[in-house]
Design a protein around this motif. Structure first.
Motif, PDB file in Angstrom:
ATOM      1  N   ASP A 388       0.814  -1.218   0.000  1.00 21.81           N
ATOM      2  CA  ASP A 388       0.000   0.000   0.000  1.00 21.81           C
ATOM      3  C   ASP A 388       0.849   1.270   0.000  1.00 21.81           C
ATOM      4  O   ASP A 388       0.312   2.371  -0.143  1.00 21.81           O
ATOM      5  N   LEU A 389       2.158   1.128   0.195  1.00 21.07           N
ATOM      6  CA  LEU A 389       3.029   2.299   0.320  1.00 21.07           C
ATOM      7  C   LEU A 389       3.687   2.658  -1.003  1.00 21.07           C
ATOM      8  O   LEU A 389       4.094   1.770  -1.762  1.00 21.07           O
ATOM      9  N   PRO A 390       3.857   3.954  -1.271  1.00 20.29           N
ATOM     10  CA  PRO A 390       4.679   4.364  -2.411  1.00 20.29           C
ATOM     11  C   PRO A 390       6.106   3.850  -2.237  1.00 20.29           C
ATOM     12  O   PRO A 390       6.594   3.719  -1.102  1.00 20.29           O
ATOM     13  N   ALA A 391       6.782   3.570  -3.334  1.00 21.58           N
ATOM     14  CA  ALA A 391       8.146   3.023  -3.271  1.00 21.58           C
ATOM     15  C   ALA A 391       9.080   3.933  -2.489  1.00 21.58           C
ATOM     16  O   ALA A 391       9.949   3.464  -1.737  1.00 21.58           O
ATOM     17  N   GLU A 392       8.897   5.253  -2.635  1.00 24.58           N
ATOM     18  CA  GLU A 392       9.772   6.207  -1.942  1.00 24.58           C
ATOM     19  C   GLU A 392       9.556   6.147  -0.423  1.00 24.58           C
ATOM     20  O   GLU A 392      10.504   6.340   0.352  1.00 24.58           O
ATOM     21  N   ALA A 393       8.325   5.859  -0.016  1.00 27.40           N
ATOM     22  CA  ALA A 393       8.051   5.740   1.417  1.00 27.40           C
ATOM     23  C   ALA A 393       8.715   4.493   1.993  1.00 27.40           C
ATOM     24  O   ALA A 393       9.240   4.507   3.111  1.00 27.40           O
ATOM     25  N   VAL A 394       8.702   3.412   1.230  1.00 27.57           N
ATOM     26  CA  VAL A 394       9.383   2.185   1.659  1.00 27.57           C
ATOM     27  C   VAL A 394      10.880   2.447   1.799  1.00 27.57           C
ATOM     28  O   VAL A 394      11.509   2.024   2.788  1.00 27.57           O
ATOM     29  N   LYS A 395      11.456   3.165   0.844  1.00 24.28           N
ATOM     30  CA  LYS A 395      12.886   3.484   0.905  1.00 24.28           C
ATOM     31  C   LYS A 395      13.204   4.331   2.139  1.00 24.28           C
ATOM     32  O   LYS A 395      14.234   4.149   2.787  1.00 24.28           O
ATOM     33  N   TYR A 396      12.307   5.262   2.449  1.00 27.41           N
ATOM     34  CA  TYR A 396      12.496   6.122   3.622  1.00 27.41           C
ATOM     35  C   TYR A 396      12.517   5.284   4.900  1.00 27.41           C
ATOM     36  O   TYR A 396      13.409   5.434   5.754  1.00 27.41           O
ATOM     37  N   VAL A 397      11.568   4.381   5.040  1.00 30.52           N
ATOM     38  CA  VAL A 397      11.508   3.521   6.222  1.00 30.52           C
ATOM     39  C   VAL A 397      12.749   2.643   6.318  1.00 30.52           C
ATOM     40  O   VAL A 397      13.359   2.514   7.397  1.00 30.52           O
ATOM     41  N   ARG A 398      13.145   2.050   5.205  1.00 30.77           N
ATOM     42  CA  ARG A 398      14.307   1.164   5.212  1.00 30.77           C
ATOM     43  C   ARG A 398      15.601   1.913   5.514  1.00 30.77           C
ATOM     44  O   ARG A 398      16.505   1.385   6.176  1.00 30.77           O
ATOM     45  N   ARG A 399      15.694   3.153   5.035  1.00 35.21           N
ATOM     46  CA  ARG A 399      16.896   3.944   5.304  1.00 35.21           C
ATOM     47  C   ARG A 399      16.975   4.306   6.787  1.00 35.21           C
ATOM     48  O   ARG A 399      18.063   4.257   7.386  1.00 35.21           O
ATOM     49  N   ILE A 400      15.851   4.641   7.374  1.00 36.77           N
ATOM     50  CA  ILE A 400      15.827   4.913   8.809  1.00 36.77           C
ATOM     51  C   ILE A 400      16.268   3.681   9.591  1.00 36.77           C
ATOM     52  O   ILE A 400      17.067   3.765  10.535  1.00 36.77           O
ATOM     53  N   GLU A 401      15.778   2.538   9.200  1.00 38.43           N
ATOM     54  CA  GLU A 401      16.140   1.273   9.834  1.00 38.43           C
ATOM     55  C   GLU A 401      17.656   1.068   9.814  1.00 38.43           C
ATOM     56  O   GLU A 401      18.263   0.678  10.813  1.00 38.43           O
ATOM     57  N   GLU A 402      18.273   1.356   8.672  1.00 35.74           N
ATOM     58  CA  GLU A 402      19.733   1.231   8.545  1.00 35.74           C
ATOM     59  C   GLU A 402      20.460   2.213   9.456  1.00 35.74           C
ATOM     60  O   GLU A 402      21.420   1.848  10.155  1.00 35.74           O
ATOM     61  N   LEU A 403      20.008   3.446   9.450  1.00 34.10           N
ATOM     62  CA  LEU A 403      20.711   4.494  10.189  1.00 34.10           C
ATOM     63  C   LEU A 403      20.629   4.316  11.695  1.00 34.10           C
ATOM     64  O   LEU A 403      21.583   4.623  12.416  1.00 34.10           O
ATOM     65  N   ILE A 404      19.509   3.818  12.195  1.00 33.16           N
ATOM     66  CA  ILE A 404      19.358   3.672  13.646  1.00 33.16           C
ATOM     67  C   ILE A 404      19.793   2.297  14.138  1.00 33.16           C
ATOM     68  O   ILE A 404      19.786   2.024  15.340  1.00 33.16           O
ATOM     69  N   GLU A 405      20.151   1.415  13.195  1.00 30.72           N
ATOM     70  CA  GLU A 405      20.677   0.082  13.509  1.00 30.72           C
ATOM     71  C   GLU A 405      19.691  -0.734  14.351  1.00 30.72           C
ATOM     72  O   GLU A 405      20.080  -1.485  15.248  1.00 30.72           O
ATOM     73  N   THR A 406      18.419  -0.568  14.042  1.00 32.08           N
ATOM     74  CA  THR A 406      17.349  -1.258  14.767  1.00 32.08           C
ATOM     75  C   THR A 406      16.227  -1.581  13.792  1.00 32.08           C
ATOM     76  O   THR A 406      15.842  -0.720  12.999  1.00 32.08           O
ATOM     77  N   PRO A 407      15.688  -2.783  13.823  1.00 31.67           N
ATOM     78  CA  PRO A 407      14.625  -3.127  12.877  1.00 31.67           C
ATOM     79  C   PRO A 407      13.315  -2.393  13.157  1.00 31.67           C
ATOM     80  O   PRO A 407      12.990  -2.088  14.312  1.00 31.67           O
ATOM     81  N   VAL A 408      12.581  -2.109  12.097  1.00 34.57           N
ATOM     82  CA  VAL A 408      11.246  -1.543  12.215  1.00 34.57           C
ATOM     83  C   VAL A 408      10.265  -2.705  12.375  1.00 34.57           C
ATOM     84  O   VAL A 408      10.123  -3.536  11.475  1.00 34.57           O
ATOM     85  N   ALA A 409       9.611  -2.774  13.517  1.00 34.29           N
ATOM     86  CA  ALA A 409       8.661  -3.853  13.781  1.00 34.29           C
ATOM     87  C   ALA A 409       7.269  -3.512  13.267  1.00 34.29           C
ATOM     88  O   ALA A 409       6.514  -4.392  12.855  1.00 34.29           O
ATOM     89  N   MET A 410       6.934  -2.227  13.307  1.00 41.50           N
ATOM     90  CA  MET A 410       5.618  -1.779  12.875  1.00 41.50           C
ATOM     91  C   MET A 410       5.722  -0.375  12.284  1.00 41.50           C
ATOM     92  O   MET A 410       6.610   0.397  12.664  1.00 41.50           O
ATOM     93  N   VAL A 411       4.810  -0.063  11.373  1.00 44.69           N
ATOM     94  CA  VAL A 411       4.668   1.296  10.854  1.00 44.69           C
ATOM     95  C   VAL A 411       3.221   1.708  11.078  1.00 44.69           C
ATOM     96  O   VAL A 411       2.296   0.977  10.728  1.00 44.69           O
ATOM     97  N   SER A 412       3.029   2.878  11.682  1.00 41.51           N
ATOM     98  CA  SER A 412       1.686   3.396  11.917  1.00 41.51           C
ATOM     99  C   SER A 412       1.379   4.460  10.880  1.00 41.51           C
ATOM    100  O   SER A 412       2.186   5.365  10.644  1.00 41.51           O
ATOM    101  N   THR A 413       0.199   4.356  10.257  1.00 42.35           N
ATOM    102  CA  THR A 413      -0.110   5.237   9.137  1.00 42.35           C
ATOM    103  C   THR A 413      -1.348   6.110   9.356  1.00 42.35           C
ATOM    104  O   THR A 413      -1.785   6.788   8.419  1.00 42.35           O
ATOM    105  N   SER A 414      -1.914   6.096  10.581  1.00 38.92           N
ATOM    106  CA  SER A 414      -3.015   6.998  10.919  1.00 38.92           C
ATOM    107  C   SER A 414      -3.276   6.842  12.410  1.00 38.92           C
ATOM    108  O   SER A 414      -2.751   5.920  13.045  1.00 38.92           O
ATOM    109  N   PRO A 415      -4.111   7.697  12.993  1.00 37.38           N
ATOM    110  CA  PRO A 415      -4.431   7.531  14.415  1.00 37.38           C
ATOM    111  C   PRO A 415      -5.290   6.302  14.716  1.00 37.38           C
ATOM    112  O   PRO A 415      -5.382   5.889  15.869  1.00 37.38           O
ATOM    113  N   GLU A 416      -5.924   5.732  13.710  1.00 37.41           N
ATOM    114  CA  GLU A 416      -6.785   4.577  13.939  1.00 37.41           C
ATOM    115  C   GLU A 416      -5.973   3.353  14.356  1.00 37.41           C
ATOM    116  O   GLU A 416      -4.917   3.079  13.792  1.00 37.41           O
ATOM    117  N   ARG A 417      -6.497   2.597  15.322  1.00 34.25           N
ATOM    118  CA  ARG A 417      -5.744   1.505  15.944  1.00 34.25           C
ATOM    119  C   ARG A 417      -5.244   0.469  14.954  1.00 34.25           C
ATOM    120  O   ARG A 417      -4.111   0.013  15.048  1.00 34.25           O
TER     121      ARG A 417
END
Length: 429
Positions: A388-417
């Motif tokens: 459901d994500l644009p390719a650039e958004a996926v790249k952004y998430v993956r780059r953050i994951e690399e930089l902080i040296e910690t895996p992304v377990a979840m991504v939240s995309t709105s206030p809804e649970r």
């Protein structure tokens, strides 16, 4: 170990409320381990907005909700929050909510002292919420606090109050304020005691029993790692330890039993109140991020300062918290930006550094070193899968994951649970 510790990995306001609510649906017990009613969690459940300050987020789900010994309790604020939540249809009873009998109380003298200090005439202030949190922790460390259990013993309570006011009245005189009456304070506490004591319990034992029965425990932190009194941007911090290690000390559970450590991280950076903020944006971009992200405090309604994502800060937070994974929140706020920036290092006096320095003066002088990334024009709001994500958004998430040296377990995309992309269930490690 099917337990999870949730901590804010920036300066608080990362969106912990929604994530704790999502996790509490899968938990059996939710336990707060530090802070007071200065913290705010906003939950959106079936279109209903719940704004909690002191209550663990599990109360909305009917889960056993515990306030640990590391939390400071304003008994009047607690009862006011009980009434507010009950007015929204949630039954709050002593069977549902328990307060550690050894938790320290926030009293009117603490609120007063907070205000005196923030109003001092030399202009120096920390930017507290003026709710008495800091002074209450000071008295706890100074061994003069009134604790929940003291409400059950009138004679002992009078002695506690006398000791407390010996200290506070000296300070009140110094500020040119009238002394506080011991009889008045004792009377107020005796009046509220019957309403608070039914909630008092040995929280450490309840947690020990729950863990022995293989129940899932969610340890809920407030604020964020860089507001930690030891590890944060001192002195512009809160008065408690906000990092994951406090989950053990603040509830009476051994550190080997607290489980998976999940850091909540906003897809950009915000801060409320005073203090250094290397990636702060005071331009139109910063205003736009704040507007799109509705960046106002749950408790104070103060406008938050906004800036680009700071990977240096979050990587350091990951180390001091021992993060096993992060939840990246508010990704949808970045929809529509042509270019995004991520801070990958700092420059300090002409040198490149890879951590936030401890010195207050140096923290104020560091300048961000940015890496630019392509933004995305599509919407990420409500996405529940990578597809459901644009390719650039996926790249952004993956780059953050690399930089902080910690895996992304979840991504939240709105206030809804349920608007989350799940890569790893923290309760399953």
């Amino acid at each position: 170990m099917a337990n999870v510790v949730v901590v804010g990995a920036q300066w608080g306001d990362e969106g912990k409320g929604k994530i704790v609510d999502w996790l509490s649906l899968r938990a059996d017990v939710v336990a707060r381990f530090q802070g007071g009613h200065n913290a705010g969690h906003t939950l959106v459940v079936d279109g209903v907005v719940y704004k909690l300050s002191l209550m663990p987020s599990g109360v909305v789900r009917g889960k056993l909700s515990l306030l640990g010994n590391g939390v400071v309790i304003d008994p009047w604020a607690f009862l006011a929050e009980v009434e507010k939540v009950q007015a929204q249809g949630v039954a709050i009873t002593p069977d549902l909510v328990k307060i550690a009998e050894t938790a320290a109380l926030i009293l009117p003298v603490h609120r007063d002292l907070d205000g005196f200090r923030e109003n001092r005439d030399d202009g120096m202030k920390i930017g507290t919420t003026r709710r008495g949190i800091g002074p209450a922790y000071e008295d706890k460390v100074g061994r003069r606090a009134v604790r929940v259990i003291d409400l059950a013993d009138e004679q002992g309570l009078r002695a506690r109050v006398a000791d407390l006011l010996h200290h506070h009245n000296a300070m009140r005189r110094g500020y040119g304020e009238a002394e506080y009456s011991a009889d008045e304070l004792v009377a107020a506490l005796l009046e509220i005691a019957p309403k608070i004591l039914p909630y008092a319990a040995p929280v450490w034992r309840l947690l020990d029993e729950a863990i022995a029965e293989d129940k899932k425990v969610l340890f809920e932190g407030a604020q964020g790692a860089f507001l930690d009194v030891d590890h944060g941007t001192y002195p512009f911090v809160t008065s408690s330890n906000t990092v994951s290690g406090q989950a053990a000390a603040g509830t009476g559970v051994g550190p080997g039993k607290t489980g998976y450590v999940l850091g909540i991280v906003k897809a950009y950076t915000t801060r409320v109140g005073e203090g250094p903020f290397p990636t702060e944006l005071t331009d139109e971009t910063g205003r736009l991020i704040g507007e799109k992200g509705h960046e106002f405090g749950t408790v104070t309604a103060r406008q938050r300062r906004c800036g680009w994502f700071d990977a240096v800060l979050v990587r350091q937070s990951a180390k001091i918290n021992g993060l096993n994974g992060i939840v990246l929140t508010k990704l949808d706020v970045l929809d529509g930006f042509e270019t995004l920036k991520v801070c990958v290092a700092y420059e300090l006096d002409g040198k490149t550094i890879d951590r936030l320095p401890a010195s207050t003066a140096e923290q104020a002088r560091v300048k961000p070193v940015y890496e630019e990334m392509e933004g995305w024009s599509g919407s990420t709001r409500g996405a529940r899968s990578w597809a459901d994500l644009p390719a650039e958004a996926v790249k952004y998430v993956r780059r953050i994951e690399e930089l902080i040296e910690t895996p992304v377990a979840m991504v939240s995309t709105s206030p809804e649970r349920e608007d989350v992309i799940l890569m790893q269930d923290p309760f399953r490690g």
